[in-house]
Design a protein around this motif. Sequence first.
Motif, PDB file in Angstrom:
ATOM      1  N   LEU A   1      10.794  17.118  -8.222  1.00  0.00           N
ATOM      2  CA  LEU A   1       9.813  16.105  -8.115  1.00  0.00           C
ATOM      3  C   LEU A   1      10.562  15.977  -6.358  1.00  0.00           C
ATOM      4  CD1 LEU A   1       9.424  14.502 -10.749  1.00  0.00           C
ATOM      5  CD2 LEU A   1       7.407  15.843  -9.410  1.00  0.00           C
ATOM      6  N   TRP A   2      10.058  15.963  -5.640  1.00  0.00           N
ATOM      7  CA  TRP A   2      10.737  16.066  -4.137  1.00  0.00           C
ATOM      8  C   TRP A   2       9.655  14.703  -3.593  1.00  0.00           C
ATOM      9  CZ3 TRP A   2       9.334  16.199   0.758  1.00  0.00           C
ATOM     10  CH2 TRP A   2      10.013  16.175   1.626  1.00  0.00           C
ATOM     11  N   GLY A   3       8.715  14.785  -3.538  1.00  0.00           N
ATOM     12  CA  GLY A   3       8.430  13.303  -2.616  1.00  0.00           C
ATOM     13  C   GLY A   3       6.891  13.317  -2.943  1.00  0.00           C
ATOM     14  N   LEU A   4       6.396  12.212  -2.418  1.00  0.00           N
ATOM     15  CA  LEU A   4       4.941  11.216  -2.717  1.00  0.00           C
ATOM     16  C   LEU A   4       4.859  11.622  -1.308  1.00  0.00           C
ATOM     17  CD1 LEU A   4       6.306   8.500  -5.348  1.00  0.00           C
ATOM     18  CD2 LEU A   4       4.979  10.426  -5.861  1.00  0.00           C
ATOM     19  N   SER A   5       3.660  11.464  -1.148  1.00  0.00           N
ATOM     20  CA  SER A   5       2.157  11.182   0.286  1.00  0.00           C
ATOM     21  C   SER A   5       0.902  10.361  -0.625  1.00  0.00           C
ATOM     22  CB  SER A   5       1.251  12.035   0.820  1.00  0.00           C
ATOM     23  OG  SER A   5       1.053  11.788   1.744  1.00  0.00           O
ATOM     24  N   TRP A   6       1.479   9.049  -0.136  1.00  0.00           N
ATOM     25  CA  TRP A   6       0.855   7.726   0.200  1.00  0.00           C
ATOM     26  C   TRP A   6      -0.321   7.513   1.017  1.00  0.00           C
ATOM     27  CZ3 TRP A   6       1.177   5.435  -4.687  1.00  0.00           C
ATOM     28  CH2 TRP A   6       3.248   5.047  -5.009  1.00  0.00           C
ATOM     29  N   ARG A   7      -1.614   6.751   0.330  1.00  0.00           N
ATOM     30  CA  ARG A   7      -2.992   6.645   1.317  1.00  0.00           C
ATOM     31  C   ARG A   7      -3.287   5.974   1.356  1.00  0.00           C
ATOM     32  NH1 ARG A   7      -7.271   8.550  -2.730  1.00  0.00           N
ATOM     33  NH2 ARG A   7      -6.172  10.901  -2.740  1.00  0.00           N
ATOM     34  N   VAL A   8      -3.233   5.636   2.495  1.00  0.00           N
ATOM     35  CA  VAL A   8      -4.455   4.152   3.641  1.00  0.00           C
ATOM     36  C   VAL A   8      -4.841   4.571   4.429  1.00  0.00           C
ATOM     37  CG1 VAL A   8      -1.665   3.730   3.503  1.00  0.00           C
ATOM     38  CG2 VAL A   8      -2.563   5.195   5.824  1.00  0.00           C
ATOM     39  N   ALA A   9      -5.651   3.319   4.486  1.00  0.00           N
ATOM     40  CA  ALA A   9      -7.162   2.868   5.511  1.00  0.00           C
ATOM     41  C   ALA A   9      -6.724   3.009   6.962  1.00  0.00           C
ATOM     42  CB  ALA A   9      -7.756   2.588   4.567  1.00  0.00           C
ATOM     43  N   ASP A  10      -5.814   2.113   6.593  1.00  0.00           N
ATOM     44  CA  ASP A  10      -6.141   2.514   8.655  1.00  0.00           C
ATOM     45  C   ASP A  10      -4.068   2.968   8.859  1.00  0.00           C
ATOM     46  OD1 ASP A  10      -5.342   1.224  11.063  1.00  0.00           O
ATOM     47  OD2 ASP A  10      -6.241   0.129  11.121  1.00  0.00           O
ATOM     48  N   ILE A  11      -4.125   3.582   9.437  1.00  0.00           N
ATOM     49  CA  ILE A  11      -2.027   4.008   8.841  1.00  0.00           C
ATOM     50  C   ILE A  11      -1.978   3.171  10.392  1.00  0.00           C
ATOM     51  CG2 ILE A  11      -2.984   6.092  10.885  1.00  0.00           C
ATOM     52  CD1 ILE A  11      -0.871   7.834   8.944  1.00  0.00           C
ATOM     53  N   ASP A  12      -2.243   3.299  11.539  1.00  0.00           N
ATOM     54  CA  ASP A  12      -1.794   1.997  12.581  1.00  0.00           C
ATOM     55  C   ASP A  12      -1.575   0.828  11.920  1.00  0.00           C
ATOM     56  OD1 ASP A  12      -1.562   4.720  14.740  1.00  0.00           O
ATOM     57  OD2 ASP A  12      -3.870   4.286  14.610  1.00  0.00           O
ATOM     58  N   ALA A  13      -2.208   0.450  11.218  1.00  0.00           N
ATOM     59  CA  ALA A  13      -1.622  -1.211  10.835  1.00  0.00           C
ATOM     60  C   ALA A  13      -0.915  -0.989   9.573  1.00  0.00           C
ATOM     61  CB  ALA A  13      -3.396  -1.734  10.756  1.00  0.00           C
ATOM     62  N   THR A  14      -0.419  -0.249   9.207  1.00  0.00           N
ATOM     63  CA  THR A  14       0.152   0.300   7.867  1.00  0.00           C
ATOM     64  C   THR A  14       1.677  -0.120   8.649  1.00  0.00           C
ATOM     65  OG1 THR A  14      -1.346   0.888   6.392  1.00  0.00           O
ATOM     66  CG2 THR A  14       0.743   0.970   5.674  1.00  0.00           C
ATOM     67  N   ARG A  15       1.162   1.008   9.287  1.00  0.00           N
ATOM     68  CA  ARG A  15       2.730   0.968  10.098  1.00  0.00           C
ATOM     69  C   ARG A  15       3.500  -0.220  11.054  1.00  0.00           C
ATOM     70  NH1 ARG A  15       4.530   2.672  15.555  1.00  0.00           N
ATOM     71  NH2 ARG A  15       6.498   4.370  15.929  1.00  0.00           N
ATOM     72  N   ALA A  16       2.448  -0.887  11.673  1.00  0.00           N
ATOM     73  CA  ALA A  16       3.122  -1.942  12.396  1.00  0.00           C
ATOM     74  C   ALA A  16       3.373  -3.330  11.643  1.00  0.00           C
ATOM     75  CB  ALA A  16       1.483  -2.459  13.217  1.00  0.00           C
ATOM     76  N   ARG A  17       2.841  -2.859  10.316  1.00  0.00           N
ATOM     77  CA  ARG A  17       3.052  -4.188   9.067  1.00  0.00           C
ATOM     78  C   ARG A  17       4.759  -3.783   8.794  1.00  0.00           C
ATOM     79  NH1 ARG A  17       3.469  -3.041   3.605  1.00  0.00           N
ATOM     80  NH2 ARG A  17       2.067  -1.770   3.964  1.00  0.00           N
ATOM     81  N   LEU A  18       4.637  -2.566   8.292  1.00  0.00           N
ATOM     82  CA  LEU A  18       5.629  -1.697   7.889  1.00  0.00           C
ATOM     83  C   LEU A  18       7.083  -1.999   8.938  1.00  0.00           C
ATOM     84  CD1 LEU A  18       5.092   1.810   6.154  1.00  0.00           C
ATOM     85  CD2 LEU A  18       5.554  -0.483   5.481  1.00  0.00           C
ATOM     86  N   ILE A  19       7.059  -1.595  10.106  1.00  0.00           N
ATOM     87  CA  ILE A  19       7.580  -2.179  11.781  1.00  0.00           C
ATOM     88  C   ILE A  19       8.346  -3.467  11.387  1.00  0.00           C
ATOM     89  CG2 ILE A  19       8.368  -2.050  14.083  1.00  0.00           C
ATOM     90  CD1 ILE A  19       6.613   0.971  14.078  1.00  0.00           C
ATOM     91  N   ALA A  20       7.627  -4.148  11.304  1.00  0.00           N
ATOM     92  CA  ALA A  20       7.482  -5.994  11.195  1.00  0.00           C
ATOM     93  C   ALA A  20       8.459  -6.251   9.723  1.00  0.00           C
ATOM     94  CB  ALA A  20       6.505  -6.569  10.862  1.00  0.00           C
ATOM     95  N   ALA A  21       8.398  -5.668   9.188  1.00  0.00           N
ATOM     96  CA  ALA A  21       9.106  -5.518   7.544  1.00  0.00           C
ATOM     97  C   ALA A  21      10.386  -5.019   7.902  1.00  0.00           C
ATOM     98  CB  ALA A  21       8.697  -5.554   7.030  1.00  0.00           C
ATOM     99  N   GLY A  22      10.851  -4.373   9.218  1.00  0.00           N
ATOM    100  CA  GLY A  22      12.382  -3.821   9.293  1.00  0.00           C
ATOM    101  C   GLY A  22      12.054  -2.290   8.655  1.00  0.00           C
ATOM    102  N   LEU A  23      11.436  -2.123   8.833  1.00  0.00           N
ATOM    103  CA  LEU A  23      11.520  -0.439   7.934  1.00  0.00           C
ATOM    104  C   LEU A  23      11.598   0.575   8.692  1.00  0.00           C
ATOM    105  CD1 LEU A  23      10.210  -1.628   5.574  1.00  0.00           C
ATOM    106  CD2 LEU A  23      10.231   0.389   4.314  1.00  0.00           C
ATOM    107  N   ASP A  24      12.295   1.686   9.142  1.00  0.00           N
ATOM    108  CA  ASP A  24      13.081   2.923   9.527  1.00  0.00           C
ATOM    109  C   ASP A  24      10.933   3.895   9.133  1.00  0.00           C
ATOM    110  OD1 ASP A  24      13.077   4.848  11.699  1.00  0.00           O
ATOM    111  OD2 ASP A  24      14.890   5.131  10.112  1.00  0.00           O
TER     112      ASP A  24
END
Length: 282
Positions: A222-245
């Motif tokens: 088992l190697w990894g997971l690919s999650w589905r999002v509706a708006d990848i740009d908005a999700t990316r902005a949220r994760l960056i704001a939360a401090g994720l790389d």
Amino acid sequence: MITGLDHIVVLVSDIGAAKTAYQSLLARAPAWQNSGEGADRVLFTLDNVTIELMAPSGFSVTADRMRALLDDQEGVLASLCFRVADIGKMHRRLERVALRPDPVAEVESSDAVTDAVLHWKRTRAATELTRGVRMFFLELADERPKSVATDIAPIDALDHVVITTEDSDRAAALYGARLGLDLALDRSHQDWGQLMFFRCGDLIVEAVRRPVAGGDAAHDRLWGLSWRVADIDATRARLIAAGLDVSEVRNGRKPGTRIMTVRNGTCGIQTVLLERSPKPAD
């Protein structure tokens, strides 16, 4: 007989840290929490799958086994748990295709927060016969509660789970012929090896073959997971704001998809987010 992927178990070393990490990643609250039998558990239930975080607790054979599997890692993908409509029929099929299932067990779980109770019936195939990937099969009596969104641009569902293999023929025989999943795609490319997509409900079990010197031809991983999002740009902005790389958004291999990589905050699990373009109206 398999109707979908019910849940994926992720073994983690610290249940509190893992709970916080996945609340931030998914932007969703836990749907179920409990402890017992040598483990603490936190479950997040999305539209098409549940991710179960499990950490060893106390000192027992079960807890020690989990610590050995973790081997000082922050987290590892531990098992796939398929949903079935009839556990008796599934058990008979597993016997017929020589996967040596455990006797069917009836299981009860109570939520530590709400005291709600869930019941299901479960069996497990012999891991040495499933190429080293731990596989459970369960029939739920009732649906799990969903994880409510706690922020904008949450993760909605799982798109695919990735399994690496050194023997694509045997992997195809296992997931296709023996488990009965539909092989939707089998494609090879000199740059990224061989990809096989097996439909499982509305998500994909992806087997990837990238031959490497000294690889283990008898065991998949088992190697990894690919999650589905509706708006990848908005999700990316949220994760960056939360401090994720996170990586930049890029086009996926499949036309009409955009993807990005999450580099931390996943308990060491290889993680990609994917956005599908809306299908054109007829």
